[in-house]
Design a protein around this motif. Structure first.
Motif, mmCIF file in Angstrom:
data_model
loop_
_atom_site.group_PDB
_atom_site.id
_atom_site.type_symbol
_atom_site.label_atom_id
_atom_site.label_comp_id
_atom_site.label_asym_id
_atom_site.label_seq_id
_atom_site.Cartn_x
_atom_site.Cartn_y
_atom_site.Cartn_z
ATOM 1 N N LEU A 37 24.859 95.345 14.145
ATOM 2 C CA LEU A 37 24.560 96.673 14.070
ATOM 3 C C LEU A 37 25.738 97.365 14.494
ATOM 4 N N LYS A 38 26.591 96.903 15.276
ATOM 5 C CA LYS A 38 27.634 97.592 15.991
ATOM 6 C C LYS A 38 28.782 98.070 14.934
ATOM 7 N N ALA A 39 28.929 99.474 14.827
ATOM 8 C CA ALA A 39 29.799 99.890 13.816
ATOM 9 C C ALA A 39 31.237 99.203 13.794
ATOM 10 N N SER A 40 31.834 98.951 14.801
ATOM 11 C CA SER A 40 33.069 98.205 14.970
ATOM 12 C C SER A 40 32.981 96.865 14.685
ATOM 13 N N GLN A 41 31.911 96.230 14.571
ATOM 14 C CA GLN A 41 31.906 94.769 14.163
ATOM 15 C C GLN A 41 31.407 94.742 12.436
ATOM 16 N N ILE A 42 31.088 95.824 11.947
ATOM 17 C CA ILE A 42 30.573 95.715 10.534
ATOM 18 C C ILE A 42 31.747 95.187 9.751
ATOM 19 N N PRO A 43 32.820 96.002 9.606
ATOM 20 C CA PRO A 43 33.150 97.219 10.080
ATOM 21 C C PRO A 43 33.001 98.484 9.288
ATOM 22 N N ILE A 44 32.618 99.631 10.085
ATOM 23 C CA ILE A 44 32.533 101.091 9.201
ATOM 24 C C ILE A 44 33.173 101.904 10.394
ATOM 25 N N HIS A 45 34.085 102.858 9.756
ATOM 26 C CA HIS A 45 34.675 103.716 10.687
ATOM 27 C C HIS A 45 33.311 104.710 11.145
ATOM 28 N N SER A 46 33.350 104.923 12.326
ATOM 29 C CA SER A 46 32.167 105.848 12.781
ATOM 30 C C SER A 46 32.574 106.287 14.196
ATOM 31 N N GLY B 131 24.532 101.016 8.415
ATOM 32 C CA GLY B 131 25.274 99.786 8.572
ATOM 33 C C GLY B 131 24.965 98.660 9.057
ATOM 34 N N VAL B 132 24.982 97.414 8.366
ATOM 35 C CA VAL B 132 24.572 96.123 8.697
ATOM 36 C C VAL B 132 25.489 95.050 8.448
ATOM 37 N N SER B 133 25.894 94.180 9.230
ATOM 38 C CA SER B 133 26.629 92.887 8.820
ATOM 39 C C SER B 133 25.821 91.716 8.918
ATOM 40 N N MET B 134 25.852 91.013 8.012
ATOM 41 C CA MET B 134 25.064 89.505 8.249
ATOM 42 C C MET B 134 26.252 88.529 7.848
ATOM 43 N N GLY B 135 27.435 88.831 8.344
ATOM 44 C CA GLY B 135 28.752 88.105 8.459
ATOM 45 C C GLY B 135 29.455 88.824 7.484
ATOM 46 N N ASN B 136 29.017 89.437 6.517
ATOM 47 C CA ASN B 136 29.589 90.239 5.534
ATOM 48 C C ASN B 136 28.989 91.681 5.690
ATOM 49 N N PRO B 137 29.814 92.634 5.342
ATOM 50 C CA PRO B 137 29.384 94.090 5.564
ATOM 51 C C PRO B 137 28.635 94.652 4.312
ATOM 52 N N HIS B 138 27.518 95.477 5.007
ATOM 53 C CA HIS B 138 26.566 96.374 4.075
ATOM 54 C C HIS B 138 26.494 97.768 4.455
ATOM 55 N N ALA B 139 26.369 98.340 3.619
ATOM 56 C CA ALA B 139 26.029 99.928 3.587
ATOM 57 C C ALA B 139 24.682 100.121 2.859
ATOM 58 N N VAL B 140 23.601 100.482 3.651
ATOM 59 C CA VAL B 140 22.113 100.783 3.025
ATOM 60 C C VAL B 140 21.963 102.111 2.678
#
Ligand code: API
Length: 277
Positions: free
Chosen positions: A125-134, A155-164
Motif C-alpha cells: 500500500l506504500k505509494a512509492s512501492q506501487i509506484p504512484i506519484h503521491s 493504490g495497491v500493488s500485488m507485485g503489479n500496480p493497481h489503481a482502484v
C-alpha cells in the motif's frame, strides 16, 4: 511452436511448456499470438519454465509484449497445466514469478484440477512501492484529474500496480476511452492496471478492469485482490470478498494477522495447437 490455450474466468493466455519448447524474443511472440485476427487471440503469453527456487516458474507477457510481474488468473492455469499434464503429482505446489515465489493448493476432481487457492502474498500500500506519484504515504481515495474529470483512486500493488476507482455504475462505463487515459496518466511512472468497482454489499463487489498492456480483460486475478484489499481498507467490505468480474467470480480473503491475501478460483484448458512463428 506448440501451445495450450487456457483461461482463468475468461482472462485468456497462450501457454508454452518451456521444459520442451524454446521461445526466443517472448515480447515479440506475445504480440503475435495475442492478435485476435492474425494470431491465436489472447490477453498475452505465459511461459512455464523450470525453476531452481520453486517447483516451476511463470513468466508472463501482456498482449503489447510488455512483461508482467504477476498474473493471478495465469498462475492458477499454470498450476492446472503442470498437474493435468503430469509434470507434477503434488497438490501443494510453488511457482516462482517476477514478484516472488507463490504457494498454491490444488483441488482435484476426477484426476484434473478444478479449483486453485493461491497465496498471493502481502498487499503493498506504500505509494512509492506501487509506484504512484503521491505526496502521501498511502494512496487512499486520492483525487486525480483524468481528462478533466476528478476521480478518487486507492493504490495497491500485488507485485503489479493497481489503481482502484469506486463508482455507482460500471455498466455504462466508456472504458475504451477512460482506460487508456488512466493507463498512461503521468501519476503512474510504470503505467497502471485500473479497476472500476461498484460495491454491492459488505462481502460482494463487481468490477471491470483495464489492464496495462492488454486493455479490457474479462477478469484480472491480481486486480481482484487489489480491489478486495482496497475495499477493506476503505471500510466498504469485511475481510472475505466475492469479486464479480465479467468472466466470473473470484473469492478473495485478506488474512490481516498474517497480512497475506488468498485468492480462490477455477482454471480451464480450451485447446492445444501449433503456431508457425
Ligand atoms: N491478468 C493478470 C494481471 C496482468 C497484469 C498486467 N497487465 C501488468 O501488470 O502489466 C491477472 O490475472 O492478475
Amino acid at each position: 511452436m506448440r501451445f495450450t490455450k487456457m483461461h482463468g474466468i475468461g482472462n485468456d493466455y497462450v501457454y508454452v511448456n518451456c521444459l520442451e519448447e524454446k521461445v526466443e524474443d517472448p515480447g515479440r511472440v506475445a504480440k503475435l499470438v495475442s492478435d485476435r485476427h492474425f494470431g491465436i487471440g489472447s490477453d498475452g503469453l505465459i511461459l512455464i519454465k523450470p525453476s531452481k527456487n520453486a517447483d516451476f516458474e511463470m513468466d508472463m507477457y501482456n498482449a503489447d509484449g510488455s512483461r508482467g510481474a504477476m498474473c493471478g488468473n495465469g498462475i492458477r492455469c499454470v498450476a492446472k497445466y503442470v498437474y493435468d499434464y503430469g509434470l507434477t503429482q503434488k497438490t501443494n505446489i510453488s511457482i516462482d514469478t517476477k514478484s516472488g515465489v507463490k504457494y498454491l493448493e490444488l483441488t482435484i476432481d476426477n484426476g484434473k484440477v478444478s479449483l486453485v487457492k493461491v497465496n498471493m502474498g502481502k498487499p503493498i500500500l506504500k505509494a512509492s512501492q506501487i509506484p504512484i506519484h503521491s505526496d502521501r504515504e498511502q494512496v487512499i481515495r486520492q483525487p486525480i484529474d483524468v481528462e478533466g474529470r476528478e476521480y478518487y483512486i486507492t493504490g495497491v500493488s500485488m507485485g503489479n500496480p493497481h489503481a482502484v476507482v469506486y463508482m455507482d455504475d460500471i455498466k455504462n462505463l466508456e472504458i475504451e476511452r477512460i482506460g487508456p487515459a488512466f493507463e498512461h496518466h503521468p501519476a503512474f511512472p510504470d503505467r497502471i492496471n485500473t479497476e472500476f468497482v461498484h460495491v454491492l454489499d459488505r462481502s460482494t463487489v463487481e468490477m471491470r478492469v483495464w489492464e496495462r498492456g492488454s486493455g479490457e480483460t474479462l477478469a484480472c486475478g491480481t486486480g481482484a485482490c487489489a480491489v478486495a484489499v482496497a475495499s477493506i481498507v476503505n471500510g466498504y467490505t469485511d475481510g472475505e470478498v466475492t469479486v464479480k468480474l465479467l468472466g466470473g467470480d473470484l473469492r478473495v480473503f485478506w488474512d490481516r494477522k498474517e497480512d497475506l491475501v488468498y485468492m480462490t478460483g477455477p482454471a480451464a484448458i480450451v485447446f492445444e495447437g501449433e503456431i508457425l512463428l
